[in-house]
Motif scaffolding. Sequence first.
Motif, short mmCIF file in Angstrom:
data_model
loop_
_atom_site.label_atom_id
_atom_site.label_comp_id
_atom_site.label_asym_id
_atom_site.label_seq_id
_atom_site.Cartn_x
_atom_site.Cartn_y
_atom_site.Cartn_z
N THR A 262 0.80 -1.23 0.00
CA THR A 262 0.00 0.00 0.00
C THR A 262 0.83 1.27 0.00
OG1 THR A 262 -0.16 -0.08 2.40
CG2 THR A 262 -1.97 -1.07 1.16
N ARG B 35 -5.67 -4.02 -5.96
CA ARG B 35 -5.58 -5.32 -5.28
C ARG B 35 -5.08 -6.39 -6.26
NH1 ARG B 35 -5.57 -3.40 -0.73
NH2 ARG B 35 -7.43 -2.88 0.40
N ARG C 63 -2.40 -4.93 -8.67
CA ARG C 63 -1.58 -4.15 -7.74
C ARG C 63 -0.11 -4.49 -7.93
NH1 ARG C 63 -2.91 -4.12 -1.47
NH2 ARG C 63 -3.08 -6.35 -1.80
N GLY D 264 -1.99 -10.37 3.40
CA GLY D 264 -1.24 -9.98 2.21
C GLY D 264 0.17 -10.53 2.18
#
Length: 177
Positions: free
Chosen positions: A15, A33, A37, A69
């Motif tokens: 992120t 995502r 991502r 993640g």
Amino acid sequence: MTPRPLVVGLDLSLTSTGVAGEGWTDRIRTKLRGDERLRHLVGAVAPFVKAADLVVMEGPSYGHAALAGHEDLAGLRVLVRQFCYRQSIPYAVIPPSTLKLYATGYGKASKGEVRSAVADLYGVYTEGAARYDEADAYVAMAAGMAWLGYPLAAVPERNGKALAGCAWPTTPVAVAR
């Protein structure tokens, strides 16, 4: 005059990735995502590292409690390593506790202590939402500069010993400039 190497530090995140070079920091943020991502992040990292003589990235934090993640983050590290490999860019991995030790002399330093050390040692003040990511990236870059023989600041002997705890490239690093 010997040319200075271009070393880029990375604190890879899904992120908020921190990126740093000598005298500067930046961040890469995304809300994407999955595979989209990962593709975006590798593409965003590429312009920062494509001319680097050495890339130093913070390694995984195996003791981190939040494993959400984890697979994608491990994948991101591998994808960035593979990008570097394909471009013949030497890279190194610095474990989080080693990064903290190099910055502060203490392997369990807080994010704030690392950030303060970056300001105190190098005169680089990281601000905003990605301040800790950028500070970690700066320490990774500074460790790489020191390993190459171009320390950005004098650090205590205890801190300097941290360099032995990194996975440095086994092939010589050529300075292209």
